[in-house]
Design an enzyme around this catalytic site. Structure first.
Site, PDB file in Angstrom:
ATOM      1  NE  ARG A  87      54.986  12.073 -32.068  1.00 39.18           N
ATOM      2  CZ  ARG A  87      55.708  12.373 -31.023  1.00 39.18           C
ATOM      3  NH1 ARG A  87      56.962  12.706 -31.312  1.00 39.18           N
ATOM      4  NH2 ARG A  87      55.504  12.088 -29.896  1.00 39.18           N
ATOM      5  CE1 TYR A  88      52.212  10.626 -36.585  1.00 36.94           C
ATOM      6  CE2 TYR A  88      51.498  10.785 -34.135  1.00 36.94           C
ATOM      7  CZ  TYR A  88      52.157  10.181 -35.192  1.00 36.94           C
ATOM      8  OH  TYR A  88      53.280   9.182 -34.963  1.00 36.94           O
ATOM      9  NE  ARG A  91      47.248  10.633 -34.483  1.00 29.25           N
ATOM     10  CZ  ARG A  91      47.731  10.576 -35.901  1.00 29.25           C
ATOM     11  NH1 ARG A  91      46.951  11.209 -36.660  1.00 29.25           N
ATOM     12  NH2 ARG A  91      48.345   9.970 -36.375  1.00 29.25           N
ATOM     13  CB  CYS A 100      53.520   5.507 -13.845  1.00 26.83           C
ATOM     14  SG  CYS A 100      53.860   6.490 -15.156  1.00 26.83           S
ATOM     15  CB  CYS A 104      57.472   0.115 -17.698  1.00 29.82           C
ATOM     16  SG  CYS A 104      55.541   0.286 -17.480  1.00 29.82           S
ATOM     17  CB  CYS A 107      59.574   4.179 -19.059  1.00 34.91           C
ATOM     18  SG  CYS A 107      58.522   5.330 -19.336  1.00 34.91           S
ATOM     19  NE  ARG A 109      55.953  10.713 -23.475  1.00 39.70           N
ATOM     20  CZ  ARG A 109      54.801  10.386 -24.064  1.00 39.70           C
ATOM     21  NH1 ARG A 109      53.805   9.911 -23.124  1.00 39.70           N
ATOM     22  NH2 ARG A 109      54.252  10.637 -25.165  1.00 39.70           N
ATOM     23  CG  ASP A 269      59.835   4.035 -28.065  1.00 37.24           C
ATOM     24  OD1 ASP A 269      59.845   3.850 -29.593  1.00 37.24           O
ATOM     25  OD2 ASP A 269      58.954   3.963 -27.422  1.00 37.24           O
ATOM     26  CG  ASP A 306      56.651   6.434 -31.509  1.00 39.13           C
ATOM     27  OD1 ASP A 306      56.437   7.566 -32.187  1.00 39.13           O
ATOM     28  OD2 ASP A 306      56.012   5.945 -30.890  1.00 39.13           O
ATOM     29  CE  LYS A 313      52.653   5.057 -31.971  1.00 41.13           C
ATOM     30  NZ  LYS A 313      52.613   6.545 -31.456  1.00 41.13           N
TER      31      LYS A 313
HETATM   32  S1  SF4 Z   1      55.582   2.973 -19.991  1.00 40.38           S
HETATM   33 FE1  SF4 Z   1      56.564   4.699 -18.779  1.00 40.38          FE
HETATM   34  S2  SF4 Z   1      54.812   6.051 -18.774  1.00 40.38           S
HETATM   35 FE2  SF4 Z   1      53.847   4.090 -19.479  1.00 40.38          FE
HETATM   36  S3  SF4 Z   1      53.256   3.338 -17.508  1.00 40.38           S
HETATM   37 FE3  SF4 Z   1      55.346   2.466 -17.891  1.00 40.38          FE
HETATM   38  S4  SF4 Z   1      56.467   4.019 -16.629  1.00 40.38           S
HETATM   39 FE4  SF4 Z   1      54.567   4.937 -16.938  1.00 40.38          FE
END
Ligand code: SF4
Length: 345
Positions: A87-88, A91, A100, A104, A107, A109, A269, A306, A313
């Site tokens: 994206r940048y 990097r 994971c 979360c 999340c 993603r 997000d 973001d 960002k």
């Molecule tokens: S935010 Fe998403 S990618 Fe990051 S640890 Fe939590 S579940 Fe996994």
């Protein structure tokens, strides 16, 4: 054992049995995993527990707001080959796995990660590393996912060794929640695997509440830092978790006490079904003002958004400086009082 099923959430006393059917619907849609370390932090008697809010599924996740989207930060638009997001200019992200240690509820993603989501194949990894090698402008490679530290030291070492052979890559940054979610994975062998000659490795810890920094998590972080791997943090601003000055300040102080420099405070997000966990940007700016001056400069993260659609960002913290119309400036102090700064003569 890691809790993955709604019935296990009930058995562990994390949700009442009457919610089982609703949560089964959520778990069909979005992955659930709560490690014993995280489950042990949850106060079962507190219906607003800030750790539970981050990890225990909620029926509200099935309500997507119109502005939410499956790829909220626009990874796909910048993915020239599988596993790479460029994206940048200087990097890239290298997404090694799509699983994971914990999932979360907010999340970004969440549509891509979960059990069964395939890691990069050997051929895809070759293509991703070939891409990095072919782009001399890439100075930094960010290992992310999923969570790269769920991989074995042997597999991490294999990737790090290949990055070591690419001259123009100078920095490897690793984003992980594992030091708080499953600290026992941070073994001396894993730490050794992350150190490569001629490159600097940084570990960026994802933590959102001071209670996540348990004794075991602190020891895991010490293993990195004592080995010469600096640590930074990233946190997500979350309603009911860290969106008051005391909770946010305590998190930042705890990180600094652990020798971890607060780096990013992400505005939530636009991931599907997460609006109950997002705050307004105005509230985020108020919180940043509250941190400024009342907590050490070491405790100030950068509040960032973001930009949806993959535009990267941008800092969105409060502004303290405005032009006075005569070539000088008005600047606000941490108490909200305005002062003049003269134009340059
Ligand atoms: S935010 Fe998403 S990618 Fe990051 S640890 Fe939590 S579940 Fe996994």
């Amino acid at each position: 054992m890691t809790i993955r099923l709604p019935s296990e959430l009930v058995a562990a006393g994390l949700v009442p049995p009457e919610k089982l059917a609703d949560l089964a619907r959520v778990a069909q849609r979005y992955a659930v995993a709560i490690t014993p370390e995280i489950a042990g932090l949850i106060d079962r008697g507190d219906p607003h527990d800030p750790i539970a809010r981050q990890f225990v599924p909620d029926i509200a996740e099935l309500t997507a707001a119109p502005e939410e989207r499956a790829d909220p930060i626009g990874d796909d638009a910048h993915s020239p080959v599988g596993g790479i997001v460029h994206r940048y200019p200087d990097r890239v992200l290298l997404k090694l796995v799509n699983v994971c240690a914990v999932y979360c509820r907010f999340c970004f993603r969440r549509e891509m990660v979960g059990p069964g989501a395939e890691p990069l194949t050997a051929q895809q990894l070759d293509a991703a590393l070939d891409y990095v090698a072919a782009h001399p402008e890439i100075w930094e490679v960010i290992l992310t996912g999923g969570d790269p530290l769920v991989l074995s030291p042997r597999r991490i070492k294999a990737v790090m060794s290949r990055l070591a052979a690419i001259d123009h890559v100078k920095i490897v940054r690793v984003h992980s929640r594992v030091p708080v979610a499953e600290p026992s994975r941070i073994t001396p062998a894993l730490v050794r695997a992350l150190k490569i000659k001629g490159k600097a490795t940084y570990v960026v810890l994802h933590a959102n509440h001071a209670r996540e920094l348990t004794d075991a998590a602190r020891e895991a972080c010490d293993r990195f830092i004592d080995a010469g791997i600096p640590m930074l943090s990233q946190s997500v601003l979350l309603a009911g978790v860290n969106d008051d000055p005391q909770a946010l300040g305590a998190l930042m102080r705890t990180l600094v006490e652990c020798r971890i420099k607060p780096y990013y405070l992400h505005h939530g997000d636009l991931a599907p079904g997460t609006s109950h966990l997002r705050t307004s940007i105005a509230h985020g700016q108020e919180l940043m003002r509250a941190l400024r001056g009342r907590f050490s400069g070491l405790c100030q993260p950068e509040y960032v958004l973001d930009i949806p659609g993959g535009h990267g960002k941008s800092p969105i913290g409060p502004g303290y400086l405005s032009p006075d119309g005569a070539g000088g400036w008005r600047v606000q102090d941490f108490n909200g009082e305005t002062h003049c700064y003269p134009p340059k003569t």
